[in-house]
Design an enzyme around this catalytic site. Structure first.
Site, PDB file in Angstrom:
ATOM      1  N   ASP A 151      67.530  21.677  80.560  1.00  0.00           N
ATOM      2  CA  ASP A 151      67.466  22.799  79.632  1.00  0.00           C
ATOM      3  C   ASP A 151      68.810  22.809  78.885  1.00  0.00           C
ATOM      4  OD1 ASP A 151      66.714  25.348  78.500  1.00  0.00           O
ATOM      5  OD2 ASP A 151      68.096  26.262  79.937  1.00  0.00           O
ATOM      6  N   ASP A 175      70.384  25.905  76.725  1.00  0.00           N
ATOM      7  CA  ASP A 175      71.124  27.173  76.784  1.00  0.00           C
ATOM      8  C   ASP A 175      71.334  27.613  78.236  1.00  0.00           C
ATOM      9  OD1 ASP A 175      71.296  27.746  73.947  1.00  0.00           O
ATOM     10  OD2 ASP A 175      69.166  28.203  73.985  1.00  0.00           O
TER      11      ASP A 175
HETATM   12  C1  BG6 Z   1      66.176  29.367  74.986  1.00  0.00           C
HETATM   13  C2  BG6 Z   1      67.004  30.572  75.354  1.00  0.00           C
HETATM   14  O1  BG6 Z   1      66.879  28.194  75.278  1.00  0.00           O
HETATM   15  O2  BG6 Z   1      65.872  29.375  73.576  1.00  0.00           O
HETATM   16  C3  BG6 Z   1      66.258  31.831  74.943  1.00  0.00           C
HETATM   17  O3  BG6 Z   1      67.189  30.589  76.762  1.00  0.00           O
HETATM   18  C4  BG6 Z   1      65.961  31.773  73.451  1.00  0.00           C
HETATM   19  O4  BG6 Z   1      67.072  32.953  75.245  1.00  0.00           O
HETATM   20  C5  BG6 Z   1      65.152  30.523  73.136  1.00  0.00           C
HETATM   21  O5  BG6 Z   1      65.221  32.929  73.062  1.00  0.00           O
HETATM   22  C6  BG6 Z   1      64.832  30.363  71.654  1.00  0.00           C
HETATM   23  O6  BG6 Z   1      66.028  30.118  70.963  1.00  0.00           O
HETATM   24  P1  BG6 Z   1      66.191  30.058  69.389  1.00  0.00           P
HETATM   25  O7  BG6 Z   1      67.522  29.369  69.204  1.00  0.00           O
HETATM   26  O8  BG6 Z   1      65.047  29.238  68.842  1.00  0.00           O
HETATM   27  O9  BG6 Z   1      66.165  31.443  68.892  1.00  0.00           O
HETATM   28 MG    MG Z   2      68.425  28.244  79.713  1.00  0.00          MG
END
Ligand code: BG6
Ligand code: MG
Length: 210
Positions: free
Chosen positions: A8, A10
């Site tokens: 993953d 984030d």
């Molecule tokens: C995930 C995060 O990696 O990506 C979530 O953990 C987030 O919190 C999701 O909502 C979508 O991210 P983005 O950058 O497309 O808004």
């Molecule tokens: Mg994550």
């Protein structure tokens, strides 16, 4: 035998979670909606749209589709402005050492993230070229805990599920790995909640498992 690791992004590779939180908090405050860290934990791993649906559970207002889209844009614009400050120094501890170790062992590496900002973030922290496969939020139709993101990464790595391991910080992500029949290493929030097949104190503990 483990031949590929799917990470993953984030909260595992880079600590963008605080920026997600601050951007959602700004939107929630503007709309007068209660939002706290506990609700924020439920947003980990899930798509932008699904995250907003969770936040709106605390609102009595019925929003029109165009208002929803405007709120998603508002949040993403704030979030993107904070990403401008990201540098390789924001890579989480142990990640670069682990990636080098996997290279030395000939183990393939993939990203499996729900984020549509994945490519931008990887560019900012200088890690794009380190991954054999990158599957992100622009390539999937169903968010974690649906297995789509990890199954796609596993197939593009040309490996079987039992030859892969997922590394995740989100409960939804651990469930997604299990739904893809892939064993999961939990770090961060997911490790605290002991929901992984392996619950790690440091991402470097992956070395002991493979
Ligand atoms: C995930 C995060 O990696 O990506 C979530 O953990 C987030 O919190 C999701 O909502 C979508 O991210 P983005 O950058 O497309 O808004
Ligand atoms: Mg994550």
């Amino acid at each position: 035998m483990i031949k590929g690791i799917i990470f993953d992004l984030d909260g595992v590779i880079v600590s963008t979670d605080k920026y997600h939180y601050l951007a959602w908090k700004k939107l929630a405050d503007r709309e007068g909606i209660y939002f706290d860290e506990k609700i924020n934990n439920r947003l980990r791993g899930v798509s932008r749209r699904e995250s907003l649906n969770i936040i709106l559970e605390k609102s009595n207002k019925i929003y029109r589709e165009e208002e929803i889209l405007a709120m998603l844009d508002f949040k993403n614009n704030i979030y993107r402005s904070s990403l401008i400050n990201l540098t390789p120094q924001d890579i989480l501890p142990g990640v670069v050492e682990l990636l080098d170790y996997l290279d030395a062992k000939g183990i393939k590496k993939a990203i499996g993230s729900s984020s549509k900002n994945t490519m931008y973030i990887l560019e900012r922290i200088g890690l794009t070229a380190h991954f054999n496969v990158i599957i992100d939020g622009t390539m999937i139709t169903k968010t974690k805990p649906n297995p789509e993101v990890f199954s796609k990464a596993q197939k593009q790595l040309e490996l079987e599920p039992q030859e892969c391991l997922v590394v995740e910080d989100a409960i939804a992500g651990i469930e997604a790995a299990h739904n893809a029949n892939i064993k999961a290493c939990a770090v961060g929030d997911a490790a605290l909640k002991q929901v992984g097949d392996f619950n790690l104190k440091s991402i470097l503990d992956v070395k002991e498992i493979i």
